[in-house]
Every structure is written in structure tokens, then in C-alpha cells.
Design an enzyme around this catalytic site. Structure first.
Site, PDB file in Angstrom:
ATOM      1  N   ASP A 139      -7.391   2.135  10.928  1.00 55.57           N
ATOM      2  CA  ASP A 139      -8.635   1.510  10.501  1.00 55.57           C
ATOM      3  C   ASP A 139      -9.696   1.640  11.589  1.00 55.57           C
ATOM      4  OD1 ASP A 139      -8.328  -0.216   7.829  1.00 55.57           O
ATOM      5  OD2 ASP A 139      -6.415  -0.080   8.855  1.00 55.57           O
TER       6      ASP A 139
ATOM      7  N   GLN B  21       0.817  -1.213   0.000  1.00 56.59           N
ATOM      8  CA  GLN B  21       0.000   0.000   0.000  1.00 56.59           C
ATOM      9  C   GLN B  21       0.849   1.261   0.000  1.00 56.59           C
ATOM     10  OE1 GLN B  21      -3.131  -0.012   2.876  1.00 56.59           O
ATOM     11  NE2 GLN B  21      -3.493   2.157   2.699  1.00 56.59           N
TER      12      GLN B  21
ATOM     13  N   ASN C 215      -4.447  -0.717  13.031  1.00 57.94           N
ATOM     14  CA  ASN C 215      -4.002  -0.338  11.689  1.00 57.94           C
ATOM     15  C   ASN C 215      -3.268  -1.521  11.081  1.00 57.94           C
ATOM     16  OD1 ASN C 215      -3.807   1.621   9.591  1.00 57.94           O
ATOM     17  ND2 ASN C 215      -1.694   2.025  10.153  1.00 57.94           N
ATOM     18  N   LYS C 216      -2.834  -1.369   9.842  1.00 59.16           N
ATOM     19  CA  LYS C 216      -2.143  -2.449   9.147  1.00 59.16           C
ATOM     20  C   LYS C 216      -1.018  -3.033  10.013  1.00 59.16           C
ATOM     21  CE  LYS C 216      -4.611  -1.497   5.522  1.00 59.16           C
ATOM     22  NZ  LYS C 216      -5.667  -0.778   6.221  1.00 59.16           N
TER      23      LYS C 216
END
Length: 153
Positions: free
Chosen positions: A44, A3, A54-55
Site C-alpha cells: 500500500d 482478499q 501492506n495488509k
């Protein structure tokens, strides 16, 4: 996948923001060399005390930042706030397909029957976060060691 190089880098270049693309494993070395002033990551989900999902890898980055005295910020839209969930221990973490780790382009690279742990997200505790930046303003902690008050924002 990727990403940062596919999406974030394009947005930074488009907005004329000076940036350098690195892999996750390079961040600690750059911090140790004093080359990073601050870190801003997305989210997120941000729960009532400020714990942030989050990731995967975000938590590790926050620990490195803390060790190197680099300020660590969360930037996310207001819709990401979840004031009804007390803390990060209540966030269910999705497990991703094991083949993302054991295969590359359909070719198996890990031994058969290898156990795999492949979470999509991790949770960064509020204690490692300097502030939360939203499209409606900045959320700061009442004091350095206290949790955020997401419900009042």
C-alpha cells in the site's frame, strides 16, 4: 476481508498462474517443508528506504521467509512509492473496527470489555525484502544489508 481468496485467487486463475490457496497460518509449515520458492506480496506504501506498509500479516510472512531462506519480494505500482517519507516508523497505521475481531456476522464471540488491537496494516522493514517490482522496473538494494534508494528510482 479475505482478499486473497476473493481477488488474488481469481486474478491468478484468470492469468493461468499455478497457485494454491492457503490461510495465513499455513505459510510457515509450507516453508519448513521446502514447498515455497519465493513470496511476492503487494504494497500500500513503500517509503524512501524500502520499508513497506501492506495488509496486516505481511511483516510476519517476511520474518518466516527470512528464517526459511525464502526470497521475499514486493510488487506494486510506481504510484505506491513515497520517497518523501524517510522510513517505516513515520507511517501511521490505521486501526480497524474492533467488532471485526469480536463479532462474526453480528454475533459477539469475545467477552465484553475485551481489549482489541486490530491494525489494518503492518510495516515490513527493507532488510527483509529482496527486491521491489514495479510497473517501471525492479528496484534492487545497492548491497544485501543496505536500504533501497527509492528516491533515485
Amino acid at each position: 476481508y479475505n482478499q486473497g481468496s476473493r481477488l488474488t485467487a481469481l486474478e491468478l486463475i484468470s492469468d493461468g498462474i499455478p497457485s494454491t490457496l492457503i490461510t495465513d497460518s499455513m505459510a510457515g509449515a509450507l516453508m519448513a517443508a521446502g514447498k515455497i520458492d519465493a513470496i511476492v506480496v503487494g504494497a500500500d506504501r513503500i517509503v524512501a528506504n524500502g520499508d513497506t506498509a501492506n495488509k496486516i500479516g505481511t511483516y510476519s510472512l517476511s520474518v518466516l521467509a527470512n528464517y526459511h531462506n525464502v526470497k521475499f519480494y514486493i510488487a506494486a505500482p510506481i504510484e505506491t512509492l513515497d520517497p518523501k517519507t524517510k522510513d517505516g516508523s513515520d507511517i501511521i497505521i490505521e486501526q480497524r473496527n474492533t467488532k471485526e475481531v469480536t463479532h462474526i456476522k453480528g454475533i459477539q464471540i469475545a467477552p465484553d470489555n475485551m481489549d482489541v488491537w486490530n491494525p489494518a496494516f503492518d510495516v515490513t522493514p527493507y532488510s527483509l525484502i529482496e527486491a521491489i517490482i514495479t510497473d517501471k522496473g525492479i528496484i534492487e538494494k545497492p548491497s544485501a544489508n543496505s536500504p533501497f534508494d527509492i528516491q533515485s528510482f
